[in-house]
Design a protein around this motif. Structure first.
Motif, PDB file in Angstrom:
ATOM      1  N   VAL A  79      -2.015  -1.140  -4.259  1.00  0.00           N
ATOM      2  CA  VAL A  79      -2.945   0.011  -4.242  1.00  0.00           C
ATOM      3  C   VAL A  79      -2.674   1.028  -3.489  1.00  0.00           C
ATOM      4  O   VAL A  79      -1.642   1.214  -2.636  1.00  0.00           O
ATOM      5  CB  VAL A  79      -4.094  -0.898  -3.146  1.00  0.00           C
TER       6      VAL A  79
ATOM      7  N   HIS B 118      -7.940  -4.247  -4.905  1.00  0.00           N
ATOM      8  CA  HIS B 118      -7.019  -5.058  -5.284  1.00  0.00           C
ATOM      9  C   HIS B 118      -7.230  -6.233  -6.108  1.00  0.00           C
ATOM     10  O   HIS B 118      -6.743  -6.596  -7.011  1.00  0.00           O
ATOM     11  CB  HIS B 118      -6.102  -5.456  -4.063  1.00  0.00           C
TER      12      HIS B 118
ATOM     13  N   LEU C  32      -3.674   4.550  -1.733  1.00  0.00           N
ATOM     14  CA  LEU C  32      -5.082   5.220  -0.999  1.00  0.00           C
ATOM     15  C   LEU C  32      -4.682   6.673  -0.988  1.00  0.00           C
ATOM     16  O   LEU C  32      -3.758   7.079  -0.370  1.00  0.00           O
ATOM     17  CB  LEU C  32      -5.115   4.797   0.385  1.00  0.00           C
TER      18      LEU C  32
ATOM     19  N   VAL D 272      -9.934  -2.050   0.744  1.00  0.00           N
ATOM     20  CA  VAL D 272      -8.350  -2.574  -0.022  1.00  0.00           C
ATOM     21  C   VAL D 272      -8.473  -3.663  -0.662  1.00  0.00           C
ATOM     22  O   VAL D 272      -8.017  -3.730  -1.944  1.00  0.00           O
ATOM     23  CB  VAL D 272      -7.300  -2.212   1.018  1.00  0.00           C
TER      24      VAL D 272
ATOM     25  N   LEU E 140       0.871  -1.230   0.041  1.00  0.00           N
ATOM     26  CA  LEU E 140       0.023  -0.015  -0.127  1.00  0.00           C
ATOM     27  C   LEU E 140       0.872   1.350   0.020  1.00  0.00           C
ATOM     28  O   LEU E 140       1.940   1.208   0.770  1.00  0.00           O
ATOM     29  CB  LEU E 140      -0.990   0.036   1.470  1.00  0.00           C
TER      30      LEU E 140
END
Length: 214
Positions: free
Chosen positions: A60, A129, A62, A125, A14
């Protein structure tokens, strides 16, 4: 633990982008508690997203919407262009309808608000993904109700500039337009937003996420 997470042999990598260090740190701490998630990068500016993503190769990202350097939606578009394999999940305090529509157009796979419970955020998440879309249901309903922005590009620019105050002459100078043109655009924007004056038009447009941009 989510079934989606259990199927992933390696932790999901992440990248967190938020200009508020305390919020960013709290998100990192919460997500790090999940065995199948690992935070590999944290940045505080939108223009740092792509360089850091190139360096750390997250699965991913954020992204907060409102950041210095580059807003989160523009950063999402840049990230998707630079690293198409990296999914984007917008995580923001401001659940404004216009933001959701623009985020999806920029290539984001999900949009949730920051007060989402930690377990639900972690699951979002995982779903992003896995190639799924995740959208806050309340925001989705508000977006459908609000529709697209009724403002033209120039009307949006005038309202955006007017947020910092100033007279019609000030706005005309800043935008290199005549005072008459500025008055016409303000009048049109006030009418389209159903507002009573300039200040209310700005407030309504901001609440709907129509003024995000440069």
């Amino acid at each position: 633990m989510s079934g989606l997470g259990d199927e992933q042999p390696n932790p999901i990598r992440l990248l967190l982008a938020d200009d508020q260090a305390l919020v960013r740190g709290a998100l990192a701490a919460l997500l790090a508690l999940e065995e199948d998630l690992t935070v590999v990068a944290e940045v505080g500016r939108g223009d740092e997203v792509v360089p850091e993503a190139r360096r750390t190769a997250p699965d991913v990202a954020l992204l907060d919407v409102e950041m210095p350097g580059l807003d989160g939606i523009a950063a999402a578009a840049a990230l998707r262009a630079a690293l198409p394999a990296c999914r984007v999940l917008m995580v923001t305090t401001f659940g404004r309808p216009g933001y959701l529509r623009r985020a999806m157009e920029a290539g984001a796979s999900g949009f949730v608000v920051k007060d989402t419970p930690a377990r639900q955020l972690a699951d979002a998440v995982r779903r992003v993904h896995a190639g799924l879309r995740v959208v806050d249901p309340t925001l989705a309903a508000e977006t459908l109700a609000a529709g697209v922005s009724p403002l033209t590009e120039r009307e949006t620019e005038v309202l955006r500039t007017a947020r910092s105050g100033g007279t019609v002459a000030d706005l005309a100078g800043a935008l290199h337009l005549s005072e008459g043109t500025i008055r016409n655009h303000l009048s049109a924007a006030i009418g389209k937003t159903g507002a009573r004056n300039r200040a209310e038009a700005i407030r309504i447009a901001e609440q709907n996420g129509w003024l995000l941009g440069e």
